[in-house]
Design a protein around this motif. Structure first.
Motif, PDB file in Angstrom:
ATOM      1  N   HIS A   8       0.825  -1.220   0.000  1.00 17.57           N
ATOM      2  CA  HIS A   8       0.000   0.000   0.000  1.00 17.57           C
ATOM      3  C   HIS A   8       0.851   1.259   0.000  1.00 17.57           C
ATOM      4  O   HIS A   8       1.900   1.297   0.645  1.00 17.57           O
ATOM      5  N   ASP A  13      -3.907   3.712   2.523  1.00 19.14           N
ATOM      6  CA  ASP A  13      -3.500   3.898   3.920  1.00 19.14           C
ATOM      7  C   ASP A  13      -2.052   3.509   4.212  1.00 19.14           C
ATOM      8  O   ASP A  13      -1.700   3.267   5.354  1.00 19.14           O
ATOM      9  N   HIS A  38      -6.152   0.192  -1.404  1.00 16.40           N
ATOM     10  CA  HIS A  38      -7.575  -0.077  -1.188  1.00 16.40           C
ATOM     11  C   HIS A  38      -8.425   0.748  -2.160  1.00 16.40           C
ATOM     12  O   HIS A  38      -8.330   1.976  -2.190  1.00 16.40           O
ATOM     13  N   HIS A 248       2.478  -1.438   4.701  1.00 11.86           N
ATOM     14  CA  HIS A 248       1.833  -0.124   4.814  1.00 11.86           C
ATOM     15  C   HIS A 248       2.843   0.937   5.229  1.00 11.86           C
ATOM     16  O   HIS A 248       2.488   1.923   5.888  1.00 11.86           O
TER      17      HIS A 248
HETATM   18 FE    FE Z   1      -4.825  -1.116   4.662  1.00 13.62          FE
END
Ligand code: FE
Ligand code: AMP
Ligand code: FE
Ligand code: ZN
Length: 275
Positions: A8, A13, A38, A248
């Motif tokens: 990501h 996020d 996402h 992330h």
């Molecule tokens: Fe996430």
């Protein structure tokens, strides 16, 4: 040949720009990676350009938010048409609902903690898909918690009185929409029990009947005994098996390349995408 097929950026996020993320991946020794923000594909073009620069094999992806009877399910999609009307009609409903939902959560949280919608928005990147991690960042900035993980374990957990759900497409329908958009659907972290209730094997089989192509078995949120169940399911239905970090950036402890997918499985994904 090792690929990390679930990462990501700040377009959802993650905490890094696509440039920062791909730059970091280039230093890991991975053969290739997928960007799977996402409910958005806006990072694909830049990620592909940078992959070329660094000699990485790029796999375009997206993590589709799904829900059925209050159960949240994440579906990875690879190689779908980023402009497919039917798929993105659903994606855009979820993106809009994510904003209203985050506002409702902030209204509830603001009764007890010094956070505002403006403060949350300071943590949402341009064009980014809004999520609880952005509320977590605001809570960190306001000094209410010290990390995103602490926010998720306390104020933001689904069991908390501040939790609000958002609209998301039914997972069986999502599998069909992804396939119709030319994509290859792979169930993300199928038994991620730390996040709450997980899908039943019956639901997974319904998704398989609808065209699910693979299972993300090697993910830190699937326990070892659950992975054994998933391996049996994958064998039974001749499914693609993937592994990934679900990186992330600084937002989660997950490290790039901590779980990977073989080149052979990536080849199977490409075959299913007709490439
Ligand atoms: Fe996430
Ligand atoms: P949402 O989709 O808005 O409900 O938020 C869920 C997202 O938060 C997941 O996709 C994860 O990427 C992220 N998340 C879940 N748990 C944590 C955690 N402990 N720390 C940071 N991010 C998390
Ligand atoms: Fe996920
Ligand atoms: Zn993810």
């Amino acid at each position: 040949m090792a690929y990390d097929l679930h990462t990501h950026s700040a377009l959802s996020d993650g905490t890094q720009t696509v440039d920062e993320l791909v730059g970091e991946i280039a230093g890991t020794g991975l053969t290739g990676f997928a960007l799977t923000d996402h409910d958005t594909c806006v990072g694909w073009t830049r990620a592909a350009e940078l992959a070329d620069v660094y000699g990485l094999d790029f796999v375009p992806g997206m993590e589709v938010s799904c829900a059925t009877s209050g159960l949240s399910v994440h579906l990875l999609s690879y190689y779908h048409d980023p402009e497919n009307t039917d798929l993105f009609a659903e994606i855009n409903l979820a993106r809009d609902s994510r904003i209203t939902r985050a506002q409702k959560m902030v209204d509830l949280i603001a009764v007890d903690y010094p956070v505002t919608w403006d403060l949350v928005q300071e943590h949402v990147g341009e064009e980014a898909t809004v999520g609880r991690p952005h509320i977590a960042d605001a809570l960190v900035t306001a000094g209410c918690v010290s990390t995103r993980s602490e926010a998720f374990a306390t104020i933001l957990t689904p069991a908390s009185p501040y939790y609000v759900s958002h609209y998301a497409v039914d997972p069986v329908k999502a599998v069909k929409l992804v396939r119709a958009a030319g994509g290859v659907p792979v169930m993300a972290h199928p038994f991620a029990r730390s996040r709450g209730r997980v899908a039943s094997v019956e639901l997974l089989e319904q998704m398989i009947d609808a065209g699910l192509c693979g299972l993300e078995i090697n993910h830190r949120d699937n326990a070892e005994d659950d992975r054994a169940v998933l391996r049996v399911l994958a064998q039974k239905h001749d499914l693609i098996v993937t592994g990934a970090s679900d990186y992330h950036g600084a937002g989660k402890p997950n490290r790039l390349g901590e779980n990977t997918t073989t080149g052979q499985m990536v080849e199977r994904i490409r075959e299913r995408a007709g490439l």
